[in-house]
Design a protein around this motif. Structure first.
Motif, PDB file in Angstrom:
ATOM      1  N   THR A  73       0.856  -1.187   0.000  1.00  0.00           N
ATOM      2  CA  THR A  73       0.000   0.000   0.000  1.00  0.00           C
ATOM      3  C   THR A  73       0.893   1.239   0.000  1.00  0.00           C
ATOM      4  O   THR A  73       2.087   1.163   0.298  1.00  0.00           O
ATOM      5  CB  THR A  73      -0.914   0.050   1.244  1.00  0.00           C
ATOM      6  OG1 THR A  73      -0.079   0.014   2.396  1.00  0.00           O
ATOM      7  CG2 THR A  73      -1.887  -1.105   1.275  1.00  0.00           C
ATOM      8  N   GLY A  74       0.310   2.366  -0.343  1.00  0.00           N
ATOM      9  CA  GLY A  74       1.078   3.611  -0.341  1.00  0.00           C
ATOM     10  C   GLY A  74       0.159   4.800  -0.092  1.00  0.00           C
ATOM     11  O   GLY A  74      -1.055   4.704  -0.290  1.00  0.00           O
ATOM     12  N   TRP A  75       0.754   5.883   0.371  1.00  0.00           N
ATOM     13  CA  TRP A  75      -0.037   7.094   0.625  1.00  0.00           C
ATOM     14  C   TRP A  75      -0.095   7.913  -0.646  1.00  0.00           C
ATOM     15  O   TRP A  75       0.936   8.194  -1.254  1.00  0.00           O
ATOM     16  CB  TRP A  75       0.599   7.915   1.746  1.00  0.00           C
ATOM     17  CG  TRP A  75       0.416   7.288   3.100  1.00  0.00           C
ATOM     18  CD1 TRP A  75       1.311   6.517   3.770  1.00  0.00           C
ATOM     19  CD2 TRP A  75      -0.742   7.367   3.917  1.00  0.00           C
ATOM     20  NE1 TRP A  75       0.792   6.098   4.963  1.00  0.00           N
ATOM     21  CE2 TRP A  75      -0.474   6.611   5.083  1.00  0.00           C
ATOM     22  CE3 TRP A  75      -1.990   7.983   3.791  1.00  0.00           C
ATOM     23  CZ2 TRP A  75      -1.403   6.467   6.111  1.00  0.00           C
ATOM     24  CZ3 TRP A  75      -2.903   7.849   4.829  1.00  0.00           C
ATOM     25  CH2 TRP A  75      -2.612   7.086   5.972  1.00  0.00           C
ATOM     26  N   TYR A 164     -10.881   3.604   4.097  1.00  0.00           N
ATOM     27  CA  TYR A 164      -9.474   3.791   3.751  1.00  0.00           C
ATOM     28  C   TYR A 164      -8.853   4.733   4.784  1.00  0.00           C
ATOM     29  O   TYR A 164      -9.464   5.748   5.150  1.00  0.00           O
ATOM     30  CB  TYR A 164      -9.350   4.438   2.367  1.00  0.00           C
ATOM     31  CG  TYR A 164      -9.696   3.502   1.230  1.00  0.00           C
ATOM     32  CD1 TYR A 164      -8.760   2.588   0.750  1.00  0.00           C
ATOM     33  CD2 TYR A 164     -10.945   3.542   0.627  1.00  0.00           C
ATOM     34  CE1 TYR A 164      -9.073   1.735  -0.290  1.00  0.00           C
ATOM     35  CE2 TYR A 164     -11.267   2.689  -0.415  1.00  0.00           C
ATOM     36  CZ  TYR A 164     -10.326   1.788  -0.872  1.00  0.00           C
ATOM     37  OH  TYR A 164     -10.636   0.939  -1.899  1.00  0.00           O
ATOM     38  N   PRO A 165      -7.633   4.431   5.223  1.00  0.00           N
ATOM     39  CA  PRO A 165      -6.964   5.353   6.152  1.00  0.00           C
ATOM     40  C   PRO A 165      -6.659   6.686   5.458  1.00  0.00           C
ATOM     41  O   PRO A 165      -6.263   6.707   4.285  1.00  0.00           O
ATOM     42  CB  PRO A 165      -5.667   4.619   6.505  1.00  0.00           C
ATOM     43  CG  PRO A 165      -5.905   3.198   6.135  1.00  0.00           C
ATOM     44  CD  PRO A 165      -6.845   3.231   4.976  1.00  0.00           C
ATOM     45  N   LYS A 167      -4.906  10.774   6.076  1.00  0.00           N
ATOM     46  CA  LYS A 167      -4.109  11.623   6.973  1.00  0.00           C
ATOM     47  C   LYS A 167      -3.978  13.012   6.359  1.00  0.00           C
ATOM     48  O   LYS A 167      -4.106  13.192   5.124  1.00  0.00           O
ATOM     49  CB  LYS A 167      -2.735  11.006   7.236  1.00  0.00           C
ATOM     50  CG  LYS A 167      -1.771  11.019   6.076  1.00  0.00           C
ATOM     51  CD  LYS A 167      -0.423  10.452   6.494  1.00  0.00           C
ATOM     52  CE  LYS A 167       0.552  10.465   5.295  1.00  0.00           C
ATOM     53  NZ  LYS A 167       1.850   9.890   5.622  1.00  0.00           N
ATOM     54  N   PHE A 174      -4.181  13.042   2.371  1.00  0.00           N
ATOM     55  CA  PHE A 174      -3.603  11.840   1.751  1.00  0.00           C
ATOM     56  C   PHE A 174      -4.467  10.625   2.072  1.00  0.00           C
ATOM     57  O   PHE A 174      -5.091  10.563   3.131  1.00  0.00           O
ATOM     58  CB  PHE A 174      -2.188  11.588   2.271  1.00  0.00           C
ATOM     59  CG  PHE A 174      -1.189  12.622   1.854  1.00  0.00           C
ATOM     60  CD1 PHE A 174      -0.427  12.455   0.709  1.00  0.00           C
ATOM     61  CD2 PHE A 174      -1.004  13.775   2.616  1.00  0.00           C
ATOM     62  CE1 PHE A 174       0.503  13.419   0.319  1.00  0.00           C
ATOM     63  CE2 PHE A 174      -0.083  14.737   2.242  1.00  0.00           C
ATOM     64  CZ  PHE A 174       0.680  14.560   1.082  1.00  0.00           C
ATOM     65  N   GLU A 176      -4.434   6.196   2.043  1.00  0.00           N
ATOM     66  CA  GLU A 176      -3.590   4.999   1.908  1.00  0.00           C
ATOM     67  C   GLU A 176      -4.343   3.954   1.082  1.00  0.00           C
ATOM     68  O   GLU A 176      -5.443   3.524   1.463  1.00  0.00           O
ATOM     69  CB  GLU A 176      -3.234   4.411   3.268  1.00  0.00           C
ATOM     70  CG  GLU A 176      -2.167   3.335   3.160  1.00  0.00           C
ATOM     71  CD  GLU A 176      -1.765   2.751   4.501  1.00  0.00           C
ATOM     72  OE1 GLU A 176      -2.522   2.912   5.476  1.00  0.00           O
ATOM     73  OE2 GLU A 176      -0.701   2.116   4.552  1.00  0.00           O
TER      74      GLU A 176
END
Lengths: 183, 349
Positions: A73-75, A164-165, A167, A174, A176
């Protein structure tokens, strides 16, 4: 004229004599208990060796088959926080093609203000879709339903739709997301 | 010719008499009735599946990028590809139906009772392997329904206590359906499960040979009638005839109701109406009726009960001599299975 050859055998040892028979090595009478113990020990060693050998192979094979890592996964940058006003939403497309609606519910400017619902049903992984006429998400696999915030309202699902997380860093939002799609 | 036979006899030291004794099992007379030959039917269909499966594998490509296109090529372009795929699909359907009918026949005639309990359990393992082969095979087409069927199926395993997550990850090759999943399904479908089935069939047939076929008597039997007939050539010819009828039936089905191409799998959208293959309608409806854990644990319990049924039945019959409780349990199970299947078949959701 051929000479007849008769096989010769050493004379049998006289059991009454204590010494070794002529032509034989010195031999102590076998200890059946010790022989049995050694036999069991060697059987055990053999079984242990086989188990260790095939067991190691089995472990290697199982580890080889077990998936190496969790999905990467990625931001990803979504937008500036101010771009979505409280009560509004933004449609966002992920690298794997999934569409996510990111809604803003608060005005503090923190990540908790925002909600990004996944469309994957927590029951058995099907994709839910929005039913405008009923104001609910519906899962066609086993008839699960969810309210607009993703909470379960009917059918087998007992958990809400995953989120979805998100931030916020320096006023930027953003999300993740999984980086790899199927194809 | 006799020289060749002599040459072979010197190298393969099996006497003709011994061979005849081994293969020429006396077959009880009731096997003249065709519904008692249902055990041989799935075995024959399994051979059809192996042959057509090998042929299909020449062109099939187990990758999410190419699978659908390769199945389309087999179906629409390769010479007689449509026929081979059609036969493979219909033989799978008939095989599962025949396995279920065979199991019902064994159940209702009490042929699983002492000393044949172990063979019933081997048969249950064969049933599970057959269903798993059907599930993995259906997933290989990479259509919308097969993709979502595979996703749901894999997620079901996650609910198995203790080993669930491990099982799901091993099956999918990751947390979700990913680029490695299809090749895993292919290996299971085309290698692991068929080899397991062959081994289990070996045990199944050996046990039948050792214990003999269950002797059944019927009211319309003449008192002085001969009780057995020869396996070779009498029963062998019956099986050949069944094989011929099946080949005709498969060819008719493959031509009249050919295997078609549905829409390609789209991981972003589940179809509005989704159904698994007919033999999973029961479980699919069951999952709609109960919460995930309840549904899966109860299904596991029912499968386990089926597995150990000969022992349960044995205990019941020991306690209540001559009890025919198994017939009522069986009838209830059949009505429930048929009812749930029909229910799922006739409603969209």
């Amino acid at each position: 004229m051929s000479e007849e050859v008769t096989p010769t055998t050493p004379p049998p040892a006289d059991p009454s004599q204590d010494g070794p028979a002529p032509g034989c090595h010195a031999e102590t009478p076998a200890d059946p208990e010790r022989r049995g113990f050694l036999g069991s020990l060697s059987s055990l060693a053999m079984a242990g060796g086989l188990a260790a050998g095939y067991g190691t192979f089995g472990c290697f094979a199982a580890r080889y088959l077990y998936p190496a890592h969790a999905a990467a996964t990625g931001w990803m940058f979504v937008c500036e926080v101010g771009r979505i006003a409280p009560g509004e939403a933004l449609a966002y497309k992920l690298p794997d093609g999934a569409k996510v609606v990111i809604a803003r519910q608060g005005s503090s400017g923190a990540a908790e203000d925002f909600v990004a619902l996944s469309s994957v049903c927590p029951h058995l992984g099907c994709q839910v879709h929005w039913e405008g006429q009923n104001s609910r998400f519906f899962c066609p696999c086993h008839n699960g339903t969810f309210d607009p915030s993703g909470n379960p309202t009917g059918g087998p699902p007992k958990e809400p739709l995953p989120r979805y997380p998100l931030k916020v860093e320096d006023g930027l939002l953003f999300i993740e997301v999984p980086l790899e799609g199927l194809a | 010719m006799s020289m060749l036979i002599g040459w072979l006899k010197e190298r393969i030291p099996v006497s003709g008499d011994r061979l005849r004794e081994m293969t020429n099992e006396p077959v009880p007379n009731h096997l003249r009735r065709w519904w008692f030959c249902l055990g041989g039917t799935p075995a024959y269909l399994f051979v059809v599946q192996v042959v057509t499966g090998i042929l299909l594998a020449f062109y099939y490509q187990p990758s999410s990028r190419t699978a659908y296109e390769s199945v389309r090529y087999i179906t629409e372009e390769a010479a007689f590809g449509w026929y081979l795929r059609g036969v493979h699909k219909w033989a799978a359907t008939l095989m599962i139906a025949a396995v279920i009918l065979h199991q019902m026949r064994v159940y209702f005639t009490g042929a699983y009772r002492k000393p044949r309990e172990i063979n019933w359990m081997v048969g249950m393992c064969l049933l599970v392997c057959t269903l798993m082969t059907g599930f993995t095979g259906y997933s290989l087409v990479f259509e919308q329904l097969s993709y979502w069927g595979a996703t749901v199926g894999a997620n079901i395993t996650e609910n198995v206590p203790v080993f669930g997550t491990l099982m799901k990850r091993m099956l999918l090759g990751g947390d979700t359906y990913n680029a490695n999943t299809l090749s895993r399904f292919f290996i299971l479908h085309a290698a692991v499960l068929p080899v397991t089935i062959v081994l289990l069939l070996g045990v199944h047939i050996t046990l039948i040979r050792l214990q003999g076929v269950t002797e059944l008597e019927f009211e319309d039997q003449e008192p002085g009638e001969q009780k057995h007939f020869n396996f070779f050539p009498d029963h062998f010819l019956t099986e050949l005839m069944i094989g011929l009828v099946l080949m005709i039936l498969l060819s008719v089905l493959a031509t009249a109701l050919p295997a078609e191409m549905g829409p390609k799998a789209d991981p972003m959208s589940t179809p509005e109406v989704i159904k698994p293959e007919w033999f999973f309608y029961v479980t699919f409806r069951w999952l709609k009726l109960f919460s995930e854990t309840t549904a899966i644990l109860s299904m596991g319990f029912i499968a386990f009960l089926m597995f150990i049924w000969p022992l349960v039945d044995g205990a019941i019959r020991k306690r209540w001599k001559g009890s025919e409780a198994s017939v009522w349990v069986g009838l209830f199970a059949v009505i429930a299975i048929v009812g749930l299947t029909v229910w799922e078949a006739f409603v969209a959701h």
